[in-house]
Every structure is written in C-alpha cells, then in structure tokens.
Design a protein around this motif. Structure first.
Motif, mmCIF file in Angstrom:
data_model
loop_
_atom_site.group_PDB
_atom_site.id
_atom_site.type_symbol
_atom_site.label_atom_id
_atom_site.label_comp_id
_atom_site.label_asym_id
_atom_site.label_seq_id
_atom_site.Cartn_x
_atom_site.Cartn_y
_atom_site.Cartn_z
ATOM 1 N N ARG A 1 0.862 -1.351 0.020
ATOM 2 C CA ARG A 1 -0.011 -0.192 0.095
ATOM 3 C C ARG A 1 0.893 1.285 -0.043
ATOM 4 O O ARG A 1 0.289 2.202 -0.285
ATOM 5 C CB ARG A 1 -1.022 -0.068 1.093
ATOM 6 N N GLY A 2 2.220 1.094 0.415
ATOM 7 C CA GLY A 2 2.948 2.317 0.162
ATOM 8 C C GLY A 2 2.320 3.437 1.276
ATOM 9 O O GLY A 2 2.439 3.122 2.365
ATOM 10 N N GLN A 3 2.416 4.601 0.834
ATOM 11 C CA GLN A 3 1.980 5.653 1.523
ATOM 12 C C GLN A 3 0.408 5.828 1.671
ATOM 13 O O GLN A 3 0.056 6.814 2.438
ATOM 14 C CB GLN A 3 2.543 6.984 1.096
ATOM 15 N N VAL A 4 -0.234 4.682 1.082
ATOM 16 C CA VAL A 4 -1.630 5.059 0.958
ATOM 17 C C VAL A 4 -2.174 4.527 2.581
ATOM 18 O O VAL A 4 -1.828 3.554 3.077
ATOM 19 C CB VAL A 4 -2.292 4.074 -0.076
ATOM 20 N N THR A 5 -3.373 5.400 2.958
ATOM 21 C CA THR A 5 -3.999 5.285 4.317
ATOM 22 C C THR A 5 -5.180 4.464 4.138
ATOM 23 O O THR A 5 -6.054 5.012 3.297
ATOM 24 C CB THR A 5 -4.125 6.490 5.082
ATOM 25 N N VAL A 6 -5.366 3.341 4.477
ATOM 26 C CA VAL A 6 -6.638 2.488 4.668
ATOM 27 C C VAL A 6 -7.539 2.963 5.617
ATOM 28 O O VAL A 6 -7.151 2.581 6.676
ATOM 29 C CB VAL A 6 -6.291 0.902 4.499
ATOM 30 N N VAL A 7 -8.668 3.440 5.166
ATOM 31 C CA VAL A 7 -9.940 3.824 6.195
ATOM 32 C C VAL A 7 -10.824 2.814 6.207
ATOM 33 O O VAL A 7 -11.457 2.492 5.251
ATOM 34 C CB VAL A 7 -10.044 5.142 5.831
ATOM 35 N N LYS A 8 -11.145 2.522 7.391
ATOM 36 C CA LYS A 8 -12.164 1.233 7.475
ATOM 37 C C LYS A 8 -13.630 1.949 7.884
ATOM 38 O O LYS A 8 -13.478 2.932 8.932
ATOM 39 C CB LYS A 8 -11.777 0.307 8.413
ATOM 40 N N GLU A 9 -14.806 1.408 7.743
ATOM 41 C CA GLU A 9 -15.952 1.760 8.297
ATOM 42 C C GLU A 9 -16.174 0.805 9.705
ATOM 43 O O GLU A 9 -16.339 -0.190 9.599
ATOM 44 C CB GLU A 9 -17.057 1.515 7.085
ATOM 45 N N PRO A 10 -16.124 1.728 10.656
ATOM 46 C CA PRO A 10 -15.973 0.805 11.999
ATOM 47 C C PRO A 10 -17.133 -0.189 12.033
ATOM 48 O O PRO A 10 -16.778 -1.319 12.634
ATOM 49 C CB PRO A 10 -16.118 2.113 12.953
ATOM 50 N N LYS A 11 -18.401 0.316 11.799
ATOM 51 C CA LYS A 11 -19.510 -0.617 12.204
ATOM 52 C C LYS A 11 -19.563 -1.897 11.312
ATOM 53 O O LYS A 11 -20.346 -2.887 11.463
ATOM 54 C CB LYS A 11 -20.940 0.112 11.989
ATOM 55 N N LEU B 1 -1.979 10.068 -3.690
ATOM 56 C CA LEU B 1 -1.056 10.596 -4.858
ATOM 57 C C LEU B 1 0.275 10.194 -5.431
ATOM 58 O O LEU B 1 0.569 10.321 -6.495
ATOM 59 C CB LEU B 1 -0.893 11.867 -4.405
ATOM 60 N N TYR B 2 0.850 9.172 -4.555
ATOM 61 C CA TYR B 2 2.080 8.575 -4.948
ATOM 62 C C TYR B 2 1.820 7.058 -5.382
ATOM 63 O O TYR B 2 2.876 6.487 -5.791
ATOM 64 C CB TYR B 2 3.139 8.476 -3.681
ATOM 65 N N ASP B 3 0.795 6.547 -5.386
ATOM 66 C CA ASP B 3 0.337 5.050 -6.087
ATOM 67 C C ASP B 3 0.434 5.193 -7.576
ATOM 68 O O ASP B 3 -0.027 6.404 -8.161
ATOM 69 C CB ASP B 3 -0.869 4.843 -5.745
ATOM 70 N N ASP B 4 1.253 4.468 -8.100
ATOM 71 C CA ASP B 4 1.397 4.408 -9.681
ATOM 72 C C ASP B 4 0.080 4.534 -10.289
ATOM 73 O O ASP B 4 -0.164 5.173 -11.593
ATOM 74 C CB ASP B 4 2.384 3.478 -10.088
ATOM 75 N N VAL B 5 -0.774 3.584 -9.930
ATOM 76 C CA VAL B 5 -2.118 3.701 -10.846
ATOM 77 C C VAL B 5 -3.034 5.012 -10.322
ATOM 78 O O VAL B 5 -3.347 5.598 -11.241
ATOM 79 C CB VAL B 5 -2.898 2.297 -10.362
ATOM 80 N N TYR B 6 -3.125 5.275 -9.439
ATOM 81 C CA TYR B 6 -4.031 6.338 -9.006
ATOM 82 C C TYR B 6 -3.274 7.883 -9.289
ATOM 83 O O TYR B 6 -4.107 8.616 -9.684
ATOM 84 C CB TYR B 6 -4.300 6.474 -7.508
ATOM 85 N N ALA B 7 -2.021 7.805 -9.407
ATOM 86 C CA ALA B 7 -1.382 8.968 -10.069
ATOM 87 C C ALA B 7 -1.848 9.237 -11.558
ATOM 88 O O ALA B 7 -1.975 10.521 -11.878
ATOM 89 C CB ALA B 7 0.050 8.821 -10.205
ATOM 90 N N ALA C 1 -1.655 18.872 -6.076
ATOM 91 C CA ALA C 1 -2.718 18.001 -5.672
ATOM 92 C C ALA C 1 -2.593 17.963 -4.128
ATOM 93 O O ALA C 1 -1.384 17.663 -3.722
ATOM 94 C CB ALA C 1 -2.488 16.612 -6.193
ATOM 95 N N VAL C 2 -3.377 18.367 -3.359
ATOM 96 C CA VAL C 2 -3.274 18.545 -2.004
ATOM 97 C C VAL C 2 -4.246 17.522 -1.174
ATOM 98 O O VAL C 2 -3.815 17.351 0.160
ATOM 99 C CB VAL C 2 -3.801 19.996 -1.495
ATOM 100 N N HIS C 3 -5.364 16.891 -1.536
ATOM 101 C CA HIS C 3 -6.071 15.865 -1.004
ATOM 102 C C HIS C 3 -6.543 14.845 -1.865
ATOM 103 O O HIS C 3 -7.096 15.271 -2.886
ATOM 104 C CB HIS C 3 -7.028 16.602 -0.088
ATOM 105 N N THR C 4 -6.119 13.772 -1.564
ATOM 106 C CA THR C 4 -6.624 12.721 -2.539
ATOM 107 C C THR C 4 -7.195 11.343 -2.035
ATOM 108 O O THR C 4 -6.889 11.145 -1.013
ATOM 109 C CB THR C 4 -5.378 12.138 -3.391
ATOM 110 N N MET C 5 -8.457 10.943 -2.626
ATOM 111 C CA MET C 5 -9.143 9.667 -2.002
ATOM 112 C C MET C 5 -9.497 8.691 -3.238
ATOM 113 O O MET C 5 -9.791 9.145 -4.231
ATOM 114 C CB MET C 5 -10.322 10.153 -1.108
ATOM 115 N N LEU C 6 -9.608 7.408 -2.613
ATOM 116 C CA LEU C 6 -10.518 6.651 -3.730
ATOM 117 C C LEU C 6 -11.627 6.212 -2.634
ATOM 118 O O LEU C 6 -11.145 5.440 -1.493
ATOM 119 C CB LEU C 6 -9.576 5.237 -3.981
ATOM 120 N N ILE C 7 -12.617 6.552 -2.619
ATOM 121 C CA ILE C 7 -14.032 6.338 -1.848
ATOM 122 C C ILE C 7 -14.665 4.855 -2.363
ATOM 123 O O ILE C 7 -15.168 4.882 -3.503
ATOM 124 C CB ILE C 7 -14.730 7.497 -1.748
#
Length: 304
Positions: free
Chosen positions: A68-78, A97-103, A125-131
């Motif tokens: 995952r590199g520098q990507v932060t994985v966010v989980k839905e708690p419930k 933003l530093y992932d090769d595909v998402y870049a 680019a200042v804020h990036t997300m895959l939702i």
C-alpha cells in the motif's frame, strides 16, 4: 424550496468515450454555472479503461496483493466486525497521490486541463481519495472542504470527484447546496452524530443545509463534478446492495499560501489531526502534515 433541480445541472455529453482527447474546453455557460452555483458536472470526462484500473487497484491494496506504500486505508467501524472481506468494510483509500495507478488520475491531462481553466496552470494535488462506500455505509454529514484546509485563497482551490460506478441516491450519491460557496463563511463543524473519526459536519445543519435545498448528483461512470471548497455538500447513506466507488482530488494553485488558523473554527479539526499523527509516531504541525500530503503536478511549484 431550492429553485435548482437535478435536471437543471449543466452537463456536456461526449459522443466518443473509448478514446478521449487530452483537453476539454470549458464554455462561458459552464463558467457561469460554476461561479453561480459552486459546482459543475461534466459527463464522461474519464475513460472506462482508467476507471477499471482504479477498481482493480483498490482490490489489490485491500487484499494485500500489492504494497500500500503511503496509502492510508480507512475502515467503516460498524462494518469491520460484520464483514470478512476487506472490500466490504474499507471505506476509502486516502493519500493515494504517490500510487502509480492512482497517479494517472491525479495527473490525467484531460482532468488537469479543466482544473487549469478554473484556478490556473500551476497546480498541486493537496488531498486525494479513492472512496469505496460499501453497502451499509452511513451518510457523510453536510460540510465544507475548506474547513480542513489551512491555505487560501479559496477561489484558487477546486475539487474533482469522478464516479467509478453508477452513483445513485440509493447507494450514497453526493448532494450539494447550490450557491452555498458564496459569502466567504466557514461554518462551525464538529461531531453532530456518531460519525467516523474526522467526519466533522456543520453544527447548524438544519439551518445551513436543510433537506429542501439539497440537490442530489446522480452520476454515471466517468462523470466528474468540480466544486468550490466552500460549497456545502455531503453524501447519502448506502442503502443499496452495491458498492459505490469514486475517486477524487483537490487541487490548489501556486498562488495559495498557508494561513494561521489558531483560534478559528478550523482549530478543532487541526488539533484532532495533529493528535492522530502523534498517535502514529509523527511529530508534525498541521502545516507540515498538509505539505506531506501535497504533490506538485503541473507548471511552476507552489508554496504548498
């Protein structure tokens, strides 16, 4: 009631979707619509091949197939305790933003051409997300993205949000309050309900964002909405049986600069994010955190 309805949203369909040019010229009518309402939807801006690669990358990261590199994985708690598959409880991937595909999305020439016409040619680019928004995910309360950003001017910041899947009211589409970006107000935010961490919402929701003024943005894959950082917006809960994926990036012009938010309504979120970073072993100021999350993507380098 709001006079603007979903059918009034100005969009410009393209006849060819397989191979798209690297540019997209914004018309005077589209500029006016954005300035008046704070958002603009452009149909079929991103090609299906790219969208498929974003979905595949999400699966790879969730299942540990690629680092995952520098990507932060966010989980839905419930959903974590209820679901066995990561793709069914991961809410989003952040700082992609530093992932090769998402870049390839963040630096997509066609996307950057649109952004440049709104805020200039020198971009970060200042804020990036895959939702992901799996079934059972709750709503995101009405908020302003500017509340999170310790830099200005606001009119030199813009968000791009692209539907990867069909986005409907049932699976948690975005809604916006047209014209709410005007006036230069950043409202007081906080936890109005038991939302996920960092999901602050406008405290005076009933006054600032009444249901009667919300316009739902139902979108097809590749459709992209651009919006002003002060625009009040949120998303519906996903009450369907399908996932709802999208990808987004906020861009800031080189004209932007950091500001002191001490003592303002933004200090609450700044303190929370700094505390979270310390919990993870990083001693960073709020400004340093945002510098770390930013990446120069076009033209001259900025102050961010």
């Amino acid at each position: 009631m709001c006079s603007l309805r979903p059918g009034d949203i100005k969009v410009t369909p393209k006849s060819v979707f397989a191979e798209l040019p690297d540019n997209y010229k914004i018309s005077e009518e589209q500029f006016k619509f954005y300035n008046d309402n704070g958002f603009l939807v452009i149909k079929q801006l991103i090609d299906f091949g790219s969208l498929y690669s974003y979905k595949k990358r999400f699966s790879q990261i969730c299942n540990g197939v690629v680092p995952r590199g520098q990507v932060t994985v966010v989980k839905e708690p419930k959903l974590v305790k209820e679901m066995k598959n990561a793709e069914d409880y991961v809410n989003k991937l952040q700082d992609i933003l530093y992932d090769d595909v998402y870049a390839t999305y963040i630096e997509n020439p066609r996307l950057l051409h649109v952004v440049s016409q709104f805020i200039g040619d020198n971009l970060s680019a200042v804020h990036t997300m895959l939702i992901n928004k799996p079934p059972g995910t709750g709503r995101h309360p009405p908020h302003q993205d500017l509340y999170y950003f310790p830099f200005r001017p606001a009119h030199k910041i813009i968000a791009a949000w692209t539907a990867i899947d069909d986005v409907t009211v049932e699976n948690g589409c975005l809604y916006v309050l047209p014209g709410s970006h005007k006036g230069g107000v950043v409202y007081e935010h906080g936890y109005t309900e038991k939302f996920n961490r960092m999901y602050h919402g406008i405290m005076a929701e009933g006054t600032v964002a009444p249901e009667s003024k919300r316009v739902d943005l139902e979108m097809s894959p590749g459709d992209t909405v651009f919006f002003h950082p002060a625009l009040v917006h949120g998303s519906r809960p996903n009450v369907s049986k399908n996932h709802r994926k999208s990808i987004s990036c906020h861009y800031a012009s080189s004209e932007c600069h950091f500001i002191d938010i001490t003592g303002t309504v933004q200090q609450r979120i700044a303190d929370e994010i700094v505390a979270e970073s310390r919990r993870r072993g990083m001693e960073l100021t709020y400004e340093e955190i945002w510098r770390y999350r930013s990446k120069h993507v076009k033209g001259m380098k900025s102050n961010l």
